[in-house]
Design an enzyme around this catalytic site. Sequence first.
Site, PDB file in Angstrom:
ATOM      1  N   GLY A 249       0.836  -1.202   0.000  1.00 44.73           N
ATOM      2  CA  GLY A 249       0.000   0.000   0.000  1.00 44.73           C
ATOM      3  C   GLY A 249       0.871   1.252   0.000  1.00 44.73           C
ATOM      4  N   SER A 250       0.261   2.332   0.431  1.00 42.67           N
ATOM      5  CA  SER A 250       0.927   3.632   0.356  1.00 42.67           C
ATOM      6  C   SER A 250       2.025   3.755   1.425  1.00 42.67           C
ATOM      7  CB  SER A 250      -0.101   4.742   0.567  1.00 42.67           C
ATOM      8  OG  SER A 250      -0.686   4.563   1.844  1.00 42.67           O
ATOM      9  N   GLY A 254       2.189   2.179   5.191  1.00 37.35           N
ATOM     10  CA  GLY A 254       3.284   1.274   5.553  1.00 37.35           C
ATOM     11  C   GLY A 254       4.041   1.738   6.786  1.00 37.35           C
ATOM     12  N   GLU A 271       5.697  -3.343   1.049  1.00 40.27           N
ATOM     13  CA  GLU A 271       5.775  -3.083  -0.406  1.00 40.27           C
ATOM     14  C   GLU A 271       5.001  -1.793  -0.658  1.00 40.27           C
ATOM     15  OE1 GLU A 271       7.437  -4.826  -2.624  1.00 40.27           O
ATOM     16  OE2 GLU A 271       7.822  -6.736  -1.629  1.00 40.27           O
ATOM     17  N   CYS A 305       2.537   0.526  -8.871  1.00 37.41           N
ATOM     18  CA  CYS A 305       3.658   1.007  -8.046  1.00 37.41           C
ATOM     19  C   CYS A 305       4.894   1.193  -8.905  1.00 37.41           C
ATOM     20  CB  CYS A 305       3.928   0.040  -6.904  1.00 37.41           C
ATOM     21  SG  CYS A 305       4.121  -1.654  -7.465  1.00 37.41           S
TER      22      CYS A 305
HETATM   23  P1  NAD Z   1      -3.684   2.170   0.632  1.00 40.84           P
HETATM   24  O1  NAD Z   1      -2.487   2.487   1.441  1.00 40.84           O
HETATM   25  O2  NAD Z   1      -4.809   3.139   0.617  1.00 40.84           O
HETATM   26  O3  NAD Z   1      -4.314   0.764   1.102  1.00 40.84           O
HETATM   27  C1  NAD Z   1      -3.572  -0.428   1.069  1.00 40.84           C
HETATM   28  C2  NAD Z   1      -4.195  -1.426   2.031  1.00 40.84           C
HETATM   29  O4  NAD Z   1      -3.946  -0.978   3.371  1.00 40.84           O
HETATM   30  C3  NAD Z   1      -5.703  -1.570   1.916  1.00 40.84           C
HETATM   31  O5  NAD Z   1      -6.061  -2.930   2.043  1.00 40.84           O
HETATM   32  C4  NAD Z   1      -6.212  -0.780   3.097  1.00 40.84           C
HETATM   33  O6  NAD Z   1      -7.482  -1.188   3.549  1.00 40.84           O
HETATM   34  C5  NAD Z   1      -5.139  -1.138   4.106  1.00 40.84           C
HETATM   35  N1  NAD Z   1      -5.069  -0.292   5.314  1.00 40.84           N
HETATM   36  C6  NAD Z   1      -5.500   0.957   5.511  1.00 40.84           C
HETATM   37  N2  NAD Z   1      -5.268   1.334   6.792  1.00 40.84           N
HETATM   38  C7  NAD Z   1      -4.661   0.289   7.405  1.00 40.84           C
HETATM   39  C8  NAD Z   1      -4.183   0.032   8.707  1.00 40.84           C
HETATM   40  N3  NAD Z   1      -4.283   0.931   9.704  1.00 40.84           N
HETATM   41  N4  NAD Z   1      -3.610  -1.163   8.970  1.00 40.84           N
HETATM   42  C9  NAD Z   1      -3.492  -2.109   8.025  1.00 40.84           C
HETATM   43  N5  NAD Z   1      -3.958  -1.929   6.773  1.00 40.84           N
HETATM   44  C10 NAD Z   1      -4.535  -0.749   6.462  1.00 40.84           C
HETATM   45  O7  NAD Z   1      -3.171   1.906  -0.862  1.00 40.84           O
HETATM   46  P2  NAD Z   1      -4.010   1.773  -2.201  1.00 40.84           P
HETATM   47  O8  NAD Z   1      -4.550   3.105  -2.607  1.00 40.84           O
HETATM   48  O9  NAD Z   1      -4.945   0.629  -2.128  1.00 40.84           O
HETATM   49  O10 NAD Z   1      -2.852   1.345  -3.227  1.00 40.84           O
HETATM   50  C11 NAD Z   1      -1.981   2.236  -3.824  1.00 40.84           C
HETATM   51  C12 NAD Z   1      -0.654   2.307  -3.122  1.00 40.84           C
HETATM   52  O11 NAD Z   1      -0.087   0.995  -2.996  1.00 40.84           O
HETATM   53  C13 NAD Z   1       0.353   3.102  -3.920  1.00 40.84           C
HETATM   54  O12 NAD Z   1       1.134   3.877  -3.054  1.00 40.84           O
HETATM   55  C14 NAD Z   1       1.187   2.027  -4.602  1.00 40.84           C
HETATM   56  O13 NAD Z   1       2.464   2.441  -4.995  1.00 40.84           O
HETATM   57  C15 NAD Z   1       1.240   0.996  -3.522  1.00 40.84           C
HETATM   58  N6  NAD Z   1       1.549  -0.318  -4.083  1.00 40.84           N
HETATM   59  C16 NAD Z   1       2.805  -0.797  -3.860  1.00 40.84           C
HETATM   60  C17 NAD Z   1       3.163  -2.008  -4.422  1.00 40.84           C
HETATM   61  C18 NAD Z   1       4.536  -2.567  -4.220  1.00 40.84           C
HETATM   62  O14 NAD Z   1       4.713  -3.762  -4.456  1.00 40.84           O
HETATM   63  N7  NAD Z   1       5.516  -1.790  -3.812  1.00 40.84           N
HETATM   64  C19 NAD Z   1       2.238  -2.739  -5.187  1.00 40.84           C
HETATM   65  C20 NAD Z   1       0.968  -2.203  -5.368  1.00 40.84           C
HETATM   66  C21 NAD Z   1       0.635  -0.977  -4.810  1.00 40.84           C
END
Ligand code: NAD
Length: 515
Positions: A249-250, A254, A271, A305
């Site tokens: 995620g973002s 993270g 990631e 990403c």
């Molecule tokens: P996001 O951070 O909004 O959400 C990612 C996940 O985190 C979701 O399942 C969300 O419900 C969960 N989440 C939210 N709050 C949380 C908490 N307190 N504890 C645990 N989990 C929680 O990201 P998004 O908008 O779904 O995806 C886009 C982001 O993900 C971008 O920054 C992208 O670069 C990144 N991404 C990275 C990779 C990689 O492999 N490096 C791959 C895909 C996406």
Amino acid sequence: MNDINESWGWVVSQVLNSLGVFETNPGGFSGEWAGSGKAQRVVSPIHGEVLATVVNVTPQEFDGILVKCHQAFASWKLVPAPKRGEVVKEIGDALRRNKAALAELITLEMGKTLREGLGEVQEMIDICDLAVGLSRQLYGLTMPSERRMHRLQEQWHPLGVVGVITAFNFPVAVWSWNTALALVCGDTVLWKPSSRTPLTAIACTKIAEKVLLEFGFDPAICSLAIGKGSDIGDLINTDPRVALVSYTGSVPGGRHVGKLVQERFGRHILELGGNGAVIVSDKADLDIAVPSIYFGAIGTSGQRCTTTRRIIVHESIAEAFKTRLLELYSRTAIGDPRDGKNLMGPLVDAVAVNTMLDAIETVKAQGGKILCGGEKLPAAGACYVTPCIAEVIGNLPIVKEETFAPLLYFMTYKTIEEAIALQNGVPQGLSSAIITNDQRESELFLSAAGSDCGIANVNTGTSGAEIGGAFGGEKETGGGRESGSDAWKAYMRRQTSVINFSGQVELAQGIILEL
Ligand code: NAD
């Protein structure tokens, strides 16, 4: 903008039914389906229409799911790894059989083009194949012991429950990268998908459930808990029964997850966001550079990403390169991602559109110049934009941020050292590339003085990683590695042993014990 609207409802119900997804679905699974929390309507970004409803799990239901997933580990870890591999092989075959339907559901739910949806499912199949081979190769080392008639060795054991938290943009591939490896390593999996893509998660869990039941194993080995990150996610982060949290995620997300998991000395794989750049040398083959960058920037509507977000072009070829890229951008087919003519579908939601438009205003305010695109297209209930290129001088503050949209920054350089400094001059460190026919340049780029990213490519773009290599990035990308190479080691615990077969007591470091 193209549009194919015909028989929408019929197509949606066919796809959902074929994958066992209903109009209303409980969002939790650990052998049985449950969910009595908040109901959420899942809206397609294609037309803004409701696809189905998912009922989130409550914290109490989450606890029950985790208990069962944790119990399932006790027996799963004792199954020989090659037998676990047979289960993963069958999951891979089930994905093969369901490839078309699952790809369509990905497209309906998050809006990537159907060809990319098919690619995502292929990635799942590929990682299953890799994991099957791996199930016979979870090898440890033996090292020479410093003591006579002693053996020094290490072996790898299953770790426990792996909490897999996934982002919307690869709604199923990331689950499979983690799950295929975790399963052959003897771990069980508890998946919390993005709330924006719960239907694909339900479909995949049903595929795994069926296979596990066929083999006579506890289906809680692949558990599911759909709910908000701030409640269900935090329960995963803080519960010591979850041995490893694999979070995609973002960067802010993270940072939060990393702190909570570290606090309890759990393990994590992070990631996080990227800020991919491609250096285009004056010795580049533009027939490679232009299409690679184009796909890297507009693929998945700039929501990968590994998306190419910055191009760093040698000043001597900047104008020629710009002309060619702008020409491609001008004829980008945008519209319904199920239509093979279209290269770009919608952004995932209206928030993503506004984030892109806001970023464009900030670029202008910081001195950047918009070369093309960046408009919201008038389509009722939907989130289509034109891909944008902005010319900037160096890494402006906004350039250092990951705007998760098709917004590409164009900048120029004079020397290769300057280009590498620009490439590295952002907080993220996921994917990078150089397009050049000069071997000295490409070797410099790949050397310790070169790219600081987890992925550094030559003569191919930043996006579209192959599963055979370890995937992940440095700096704010979080440092985790998933997928191929030896990434499996993160899903196991290492045990080092000394075995004394000398019949005598001999202490290490030559210590003499006088009794
Ligand atoms: P996001 O951070 O909004 O959400 C990612 C996940 O985190 C979701 O399942 C969300 O419900 C969960 N989440 C939210 N709050 C949380 C908490 N307190 N504890 C645990 N989990 C929680 O990201 P998004 O908008 O779904 O995806 C886009 C982001 O993900 C971008 O920054 C992208 O670069 C990144 N991404 C990275 C990779 C990689 O492999 N490096 C791959 C895909 C996406």
